[in-house]
Write a protein that holds these residues in place. Structure first.
Motif, mmCIF file in Angstrom:
data_model
loop_
_atom_site.group_PDB
_atom_site.id
_atom_site.type_symbol
_atom_site.label_atom_id
_atom_site.label_comp_id
_atom_site.label_asym_id
_atom_site.label_seq_id
_atom_site.Cartn_x
_atom_site.Cartn_y
_atom_site.Cartn_z
ATOM 1 N N ASP A 145 0.789 -1.149 -0.040
ATOM 2 C CA ASP A 145 0.069 0.021 0.139
ATOM 3 C C ASP A 145 0.830 1.265 0.001
ATOM 4 O O ASP A 145 0.398 2.077 -0.740
ATOM 5 C CB ASP A 145 -0.844 -0.113 1.342
ATOM 6 C CG ASP A 145 -2.030 1.297 1.150
ATOM 7 O OD1 ASP A 145 -2.588 1.280 0.454
ATOM 8 O OD2 ASP A 145 -1.716 2.013 2.288
ATOM 9 N N PHE A 146 1.925 1.115 0.815
ATOM 10 C CA PHE A 146 2.853 2.356 0.788
ATOM 11 C C PHE A 146 3.569 2.749 -0.526
ATOM 12 O O PHE A 146 3.694 3.583 -1.020
ATOM 13 C CB PHE A 146 4.004 2.170 2.013
ATOM 14 C CG PHE A 146 5.152 3.038 1.704
ATOM 15 C CD1 PHE A 146 5.018 4.379 2.215
ATOM 16 C CD2 PHE A 146 6.270 2.722 0.943
ATOM 17 C CE1 PHE A 146 6.176 5.094 2.138
ATOM 18 C CE2 PHE A 146 7.599 3.640 1.062
ATOM 19 C CZ PHE A 146 7.493 4.768 1.705
ATOM 20 N N LEU A 147 3.987 1.557 -1.315
ATOM 21 C CA LEU A 147 4.412 1.617 -2.680
ATOM 22 C C LEU A 147 3.423 2.164 -3.477
ATOM 23 O O LEU A 147 4.071 2.895 -4.401
ATOM 24 C CB LEU A 147 5.006 0.354 -2.892
ATOM 25 C CG LEU A 147 6.452 -0.266 -2.242
ATOM 26 C CD1 LEU A 147 6.686 -1.548 -2.513
ATOM 27 C CD2 LEU A 147 7.535 0.731 -2.633
ATOM 28 N N ARG A 148 2.135 1.860 -3.460
ATOM 29 C CA ARG A 148 1.301 2.370 -4.393
ATOM 30 C C ARG A 148 0.793 3.768 -4.026
ATOM 31 O O ARG A 148 0.622 4.149 -5.319
ATOM 32 C CB ARG A 148 0.157 1.366 -4.399
ATOM 33 C CG ARG A 148 0.293 -0.081 -5.047
ATOM 34 C CD ARG A 148 -0.797 -1.064 -4.506
ATOM 35 N NE ARG A 148 -0.529 -2.352 -5.113
ATOM 36 C CZ ARG A 148 -1.098 -3.621 -4.845
ATOM 37 N NH1 ARG A 148 -1.478 -3.581 -3.512
ATOM 38 N NH2 ARG A 148 -0.836 -4.633 -5.441
ATOM 39 N N LEU B 253 2.472 5.768 -1.631
ATOM 40 C CA LEU B 253 3.521 6.906 -1.211
ATOM 41 C C LEU B 253 3.150 7.461 0.068
ATOM 42 O O LEU B 253 3.270 8.557 0.490
ATOM 43 C CB LEU B 253 4.148 7.885 -2.019
ATOM 44 C CG LEU B 253 5.034 7.191 -3.309
ATOM 45 C CD1 LEU B 253 5.493 8.410 -4.082
ATOM 46 C CD2 LEU B 253 5.950 6.309 -2.694
ATOM 47 N N GLN B 254 2.168 6.719 0.857
ATOM 48 C CA GLN B 254 1.550 7.189 1.968
ATOM 49 C C GLN B 254 1.640 6.139 2.868
ATOM 50 O O GLN B 254 1.473 5.072 2.603
ATOM 51 C CB GLN B 254 -0.013 7.926 1.905
ATOM 52 C CG GLN B 254 0.070 9.012 1.021
ATOM 53 C CD GLN B 254 -1.352 9.255 0.807
ATOM 54 O OE1 GLN B 254 -2.391 9.001 1.724
ATOM 55 N NE2 GLN B 254 -1.887 10.052 -0.191
ATOM 56 N N VAL B 255 1.572 6.406 4.415
ATOM 57 C CA VAL B 255 1.426 5.454 5.464
ATOM 58 C C VAL B 255 0.038 5.397 5.882
ATOM 59 O O VAL B 255 -0.392 6.554 6.327
ATOM 60 C CB VAL B 255 2.578 5.668 6.452
ATOM 61 C CG1 VAL B 255 2.269 4.528 7.668
ATOM 62 C CG2 VAL B 255 3.751 5.497 5.951
ATOM 63 N N SER B 256 -0.800 4.545 5.854
ATOM 64 C CA SER B 256 -2.195 4.458 6.130
ATOM 65 C C SER B 256 -2.392 3.125 6.706
ATOM 66 O O SER B 256 -2.366 2.006 6.212
ATOM 67 C CB SER B 256 -3.292 4.746 4.964
ATOM 68 O OG SER B 256 -2.988 6.011 4.529
ATOM 69 N N LEU B 257 -2.389 3.255 8.240
ATOM 70 C CA LEU B 257 -2.651 2.352 9.106
ATOM 71 C C LEU B 257 -4.104 2.004 9.762
ATOM 72 O O LEU B 257 -4.633 3.109 9.991
ATOM 73 C CB LEU B 257 -1.779 2.037 10.057
ATOM 74 C CG LEU B 257 -0.210 2.080 9.403
ATOM 75 C CD1 LEU B 257 0.846 2.100 10.533
ATOM 76 C CD2 LEU B 257 0.127 0.624 8.538
ATOM 77 N N PRO B 258 -4.593 0.915 9.921
ATOM 78 C CA PRO B 258 -5.786 0.845 10.834
ATOM 79 C C PRO B 258 -5.606 1.497 12.120
ATOM 80 O O PRO B 258 -4.697 1.345 12.784
ATOM 81 C CB PRO B 258 -6.190 -0.786 10.753
ATOM 82 C CG PRO B 258 -5.434 -1.248 9.845
ATOM 83 C CD PRO B 258 -3.931 -0.542 9.551
ATOM 84 N N THR B 259 -6.745 1.908 12.821
ATOM 85 C CA THR B 259 -6.723 2.390 14.082
ATOM 86 C C THR B 259 -6.271 1.704 15.016
ATOM 87 O O THR B 259 -5.891 1.913 16.221
ATOM 88 C CB THR B 259 -8.280 2.945 14.473
ATOM 89 O OG1 THR B 259 -9.070 2.135 14.317
ATOM 90 C CG2 THR B 259 -8.455 4.446 13.573
ATOM 91 N N ASP B 260 -6.399 0.127 14.687
ATOM 92 C CA ASP B 260 -6.303 -0.937 15.880
ATOM 93 C C ASP B 260 -4.861 -1.410 15.615
ATOM 94 O O ASP B 260 -4.292 -2.578 16.387
ATOM 95 C CB ASP B 260 -7.219 -2.027 15.938
ATOM 96 C CG ASP B 260 -7.487 -2.779 14.540
ATOM 97 O OD1 ASP B 260 -6.821 -2.201 13.646
ATOM 98 O OD2 ASP B 260 -8.180 -3.563 14.702
#
Length: 276
Positions: free
Chosen positions: A63-66, A68-75
């Motif tokens: 997901d980061f490579l696609r 270029l953002q860090v998006s992680l679940p709240t948990d």
């Protein structure tokens, strides 16, 4: 092999299909070198690249490579393990971002609604630990005022004059104050204040009805009611306390990278602001 447009990876038994250009976002990473047969950790088996690593964590790396953002679940809690995986793949900009765990963790947000009734008026005060939430609520809540005669004070809408929107009182960035109901003006005239809350948009004059709609709006917005109490002073004030887990402003971080760079990228916190 580097000219292949579609690449299949098997990471610990989890299969991923992506473009070669996606894996080459950071040319010095092991994923980019893999396409040139320059890394022995990646075995080509039946046309798929196999690596014995954690497939679940690799989904966040893809997901980061696609994006270029860090998006992680709240948990999400495996920051250190994901950082180790990023280091294994040679994605050091991602590893550096994950080392700033305090920016990425979701935060507990507290909000309190204070409500009191005095004669024909209801007073509201909303206080919150997050100023952005208070700002968003201030845009949802509108107070309208208008005059009406004493004979028509029980009508749902005043008929004598059009309603005029009033600005909410904002004592600070973390709270707001407003009221609804009627108060005596002069002669047989009353000043009426109605409250409207988006997306419902009904104009309500009864304080109990406004309170019910406000609490329902907060619950639909992801808040949980954790306590209620009554403060006995000169005025009887009912206090409703809510909480919710909210992503920190830095949870999504944009990485600016010049095409063909060595993988040393400049990171910045991505924040969405109204009007920008």
């Amino acid at each position: 092999m580097s000219s292949r447009e579609v690449v299949v990876l098997n990471v610990g038994g989890v299969r991923f299909v992506t473009r070669a250009s996606t894996l080459q976002q950071f040319p010095e990473s092991r994923l980019a070198q893999m396409l040139n047969d320059d890394d022995w950790e990646f075995k080509l088996v039946n046309g798929e690249f196999f690596v014995d690593r954690d497939g679940t964590l690799f989904s966040y790396i893809m997901d980061f490579l696609r994006t270029l953002q860090v998006s992680l679940p709240t948990d999400f809690s495996d920051y250190q393990r994901l950082q180790r995986e990023a280091e294994f793949y040679g994605l050091y900009p991602l590893a550096d971002l994950l080392s700033q765990e305090h920016l990425l963790k979701p935060r507990l947000e507290i909000l309190e609604v204070q409500f009191s009734l005095q004669e024909m008026q209801a007073f509201f005060r909303i206080l919150g630990s997050c100023s952005a939430t208070i700002e968003a609520l201030a845009e949802q809540i509108t107070v309208f005022t208008g005059q009406q005669s004493g004979q028509g004070c029980n009508r749902p809408f005043p008929s004598q004059k059009p309603l005029v929107p009033l600005p909410l009182e904002r004592p600070s960035h973390h709270d707001m104050v407003f009221l609804c109901g009627t108060e005596y003006s002069a002669g047989d005239q009353f000043v009426a204040r109605y409250v409207s809350i988006k997306p419902d948009n009904k104009k309500l004059i009864n304080g109990t009805n406004v309170l019910g709609l406000l609490l329902d709006t907060l619950l639909k917005d992801g808040f949980s009611l954790i306590s209620t109490r009554t403060v006995i002073s000169e005025e009887k004030v009912e206090c409703y306390t809510f909480e919710r887990m909210k992503r920190a402003a830095g949870l999504t971080i944009m990485v600016n990278q010049t095409p063909g760079s060595s993988g040393v990228a400049q990171a910045r916190r991505s924040q969405v602001q109204k009007g920008k």
